[in-house]
Design a protein around this motif. Sequence first.
Motif, PDB file in Angstrom:
ATOM      1  N   ILE A 190      41.314  43.143  45.571  1.00 16.98           N
ATOM      2  CA  ILE A 190      42.375  42.646  44.675  1.00 16.98           C
ATOM      3  C   ILE A 190      42.415  41.129  44.686  1.00 16.98           C
ATOM      4  O   ILE A 190      42.454  40.483  43.633  1.00 16.98           O
ATOM      5  CB  ILE A 190      43.737  43.235  45.088  1.00 16.98           C
ATOM      6  N   PHE A 191      42.383  40.543  45.883  1.00 22.96           N
ATOM      7  CA  PHE A 191      42.456  39.087  45.986  1.00 22.96           C
ATOM      8  C   PHE A 191      41.195  38.423  45.435  1.00 22.96           C
ATOM      9  O   PHE A 191      41.268  37.308  44.893  1.00 22.96           O
ATOM     10  CB  PHE A 191      42.698  38.664  47.429  1.00 22.96           C
ATOM     11  N   LEU A 192      40.066  39.088  45.557  1.00 18.93           N
ATOM     12  CA  LEU A 192      38.832  38.525  44.988  1.00 18.93           C
ATOM     13  C   LEU A 192      38.941  38.452  43.468  1.00 18.93           C
ATOM     14  O   LEU A 192      38.557  37.440  42.853  1.00 18.93           O
ATOM     15  CB  LEU A 192      37.624  39.370  45.392  1.00 18.93           C
ATOM     16  N   ALA A 193      39.461  39.504  42.854  1.00 19.62           N
ATOM     17  CA  ALA A 193      39.662  39.478  41.404  1.00 19.62           C
ATOM     18  C   ALA A 193      40.674  38.412  41.009  1.00 19.62           C
ATOM     19  O   ALA A 193      40.485  37.696  40.010  1.00 19.62           O
ATOM     20  CB  ALA A 193      40.118  40.859  40.920  1.00 19.62           C
ATOM     21  N   LEU A 194      41.750  38.276  41.780  1.00 19.79           N
ATOM     22  CA  LEU A 194      42.741  37.231  41.520  1.00 19.79           C
ATOM     23  C   LEU A 194      42.125  35.847  41.674  1.00 19.79           C
ATOM     24  O   LEU A 194      42.446  34.924  40.909  1.00 19.79           O
ATOM     25  CB  LEU A 194      43.929  37.381  42.472  1.00 19.79           C
ATOM     26  N   ASN A 195      41.235  35.695  42.642  1.00 20.58           N
ATOM     27  CA  ASN A 195      40.544  34.420  42.830  1.00 20.58           C
ATOM     28  C   ASN A 195      39.775  34.044  41.565  1.00 20.58           C
ATOM     29  O   ASN A 195      39.804  32.889  41.115  1.00 20.58           O
ATOM     30  CB  ASN A 195      39.585  34.534  44.014  1.00 20.58           C
TER      31      ASN A 195
ATOM     32  N   LEU B 286      44.261  34.497  52.762  1.00 21.36           N
ATOM     33  CA  LEU B 286      44.209  35.820  52.137  1.00 21.36           C
ATOM     34  C   LEU B 286      42.747  36.189  51.884  1.00 21.36           C
ATOM     35  O   LEU B 286      42.035  35.461  51.200  1.00 21.36           O
ATOM     36  CB  LEU B 286      44.976  35.818  50.810  1.00 21.36           C
ATOM     37  N   PRO B 287      42.257  37.292  52.442  1.00 22.98           N
ATOM     38  CA  PRO B 287      40.848  37.667  52.247  1.00 22.98           C
ATOM     39  C   PRO B 287      40.549  37.943  50.777  1.00 22.98           C
ATOM     40  O   PRO B 287      41.183  38.784  50.153  1.00 22.98           O
ATOM     41  CB  PRO B 287      40.695  38.938  53.094  1.00 22.98           C
ATOM     42  N   GLY B 288      39.605  37.203  50.231  1.00 22.23           N
ATOM     43  CA  GLY B 288      39.279  37.313  48.811  1.00 22.23           C
ATOM     44  C   GLY B 288      39.588  36.049  48.051  1.00 22.23           C
ATOM     45  O   GLY B 288      39.062  35.825  46.955  1.00 22.23           O
TER      46      GLY B 288
ATOM     47  N   ILE C 297      33.932  34.582  36.600  1.00 24.48           N
ATOM     48  CA  ILE C 297      33.507  35.860  36.033  1.00 24.48           C
ATOM     49  C   ILE C 297      32.979  36.790  37.121  1.00 24.48           C
ATOM     50  O   ILE C 297      33.312  37.980  37.173  1.00 24.48           O
ATOM     51  CB  ILE C 297      32.435  35.625  34.946  1.00 24.48           C
ATOM     52  N   TYR C 298      32.160  36.226  38.023  1.00 21.93           N
ATOM     53  CA  TYR C 298      31.620  37.043  39.117  1.00 21.93           C
ATOM     54  C   TYR C 298      32.743  37.634  39.973  1.00 21.93           C
ATOM     55  O   TYR C 298      32.720  38.832  40.304  1.00 21.93           O
ATOM     56  CB  TYR C 298      30.692  36.209  39.984  1.00 21.93           C
ATOM     57  N   CYS C 299      33.708  36.815  40.354  1.00 20.58           N
ATOM     58  CA  CYS C 299      34.784  37.282  41.235  1.00 20.58           C
ATOM     59  C   CYS C 299      35.609  38.395  40.577  1.00 20.58           C
ATOM     60  O   CYS C 299      35.972  39.377  41.231  1.00 20.58           O
ATOM     61  CB  CYS C 299      35.689  36.122  41.633  1.00 20.58           C
ATOM     62  N   VAL C 300      35.906  38.228  39.301  1.00 18.06           N
ATOM     63  CA  VAL C 300      36.682  39.251  38.594  1.00 18.06           C
ATOM     64  C   VAL C 300      35.902  40.562  38.556  1.00 18.06           C
ATOM     65  O   VAL C 300      36.440  41.640  38.862  1.00 18.06           O
ATOM     66  CB  VAL C 300      37.033  38.774  37.173  1.00 18.06           C
ATOM     67  N   LEU C 301      34.630  40.496  38.186  1.00 17.57           N
ATOM     68  CA  LEU C 301      33.818  41.717  38.086  1.00 17.57           C
ATOM     69  C   LEU C 301      33.608  42.359  39.454  1.00 17.57           C
ATOM     70  O   LEU C 301      33.734  43.579  39.610  1.00 17.57           O
ATOM     71  CB  LEU C 301      32.472  41.394  37.440  1.00 17.57           C
ATOM     72  N   ALA C 302      33.285  41.526  40.464  1.00 18.13           N
ATOM     73  CA  ALA C 302      33.052  42.065  41.808  1.00 18.13           C
ATOM     74  C   ALA C 302      34.338  42.635  42.396  1.00 18.13           C
ATOM     75  O   ALA C 302      34.321  43.684  43.059  1.00 18.13           O
ATOM     76  CB  ALA C 302      32.490  40.973  42.723  1.00 18.13           C
ATOM     77  N   GLY C 303      35.462  41.955  42.151  1.00 11.51           N
ATOM     78  CA  GLY C 303      36.740  42.432  42.670  1.00 11.51           C
ATOM     79  C   GLY C 303      37.153  43.742  42.038  1.00 11.51           C
ATOM     80  O   GLY C 303      37.520  44.697  42.736  1.00 11.51           O
TER      81      GLY C 303
END
Length: 308
Positions: free
Chosen positions: A133-138, A203-205, A293-299
Amino acid sequence: MSAVSYLESIVVGALQGVSELFPVSSLGHSVLLPALVGGSWARDLSIGKGSPYLAVLVAMHVATALALVLFFRRDWVRIVKGFWTSIRYREVRNADQRLAWLLILATIPVGIAGLLLESLLRDFLGKPVPSAIFLALNGGVLYAAERFSRRRRQGEEDTVDFSTEDTLVMRAVTVEEATDVRLSKLSVKEAVLIGSAQILALLPGISRSGVTMVAGLRRGLDHEDAARFAWLLATPVILAAGALKMPTLFTPENSASLGPALAGSVVAFVASYISVRFLMKYFETRTLTPFAIYCVLAGIGSLIVFAW
């Protein structure tokens, strides 16, 4: 808990060296990768309290900080000299002295927050679903920063006032020195706000370099200067955290992980140095958008895998 193997440590070291400096969150990837691989990786590479994996990650972070010290060694020589002369002569008159104090003041908030909150946040949120979740938010934060950050007036980013006494006279000024002069002209409030953004990386991500760059862009820095300031800020924070936590690696229960930790740290050092060289060139002309874009897709992809 099981010891970390050499293969696991080398793979994670490469991942750490890249993801700590790329704005994609090394901690988030350190949680998600073992969970995605599963099996012994998920068992060995847990960041729970007392985990040998956590001690190994600390060593890798220190290796990353040492790579940053090596890459920015000329900057750090000037900064340390500026701090020493500032103390000795009780003055803050030139760019090196001012930048030294800005870095010190800007790292105080994250230092306090890390001491108070890091273990709590890691234990509660250091799991695959929150990390995803936090990776996508990042990624969303990086994208928003690119779209809505304030742009400098035309020509402002190339203008440095060399008429003041904090400049280097009668010789060529390097690109690095000119950048440090620009960074030294941040106000104390601006520097502290940028440095405080590192708190979100607990926060992890959420990426330390990413959120610090975003804060720098919002304060009017260009991408290259924002990246440079982010990595200068990160170096003492990572080294200080390493000094506090490295002793846990040398406890009897973690003795089997010492060799893998060393191997992974060497890999992390090399990967970090290559990454910072690449990114300094990259941010001369490019933006955070591909990483967003990468973070949203990976998250989102990781969230789908772990939530169902």
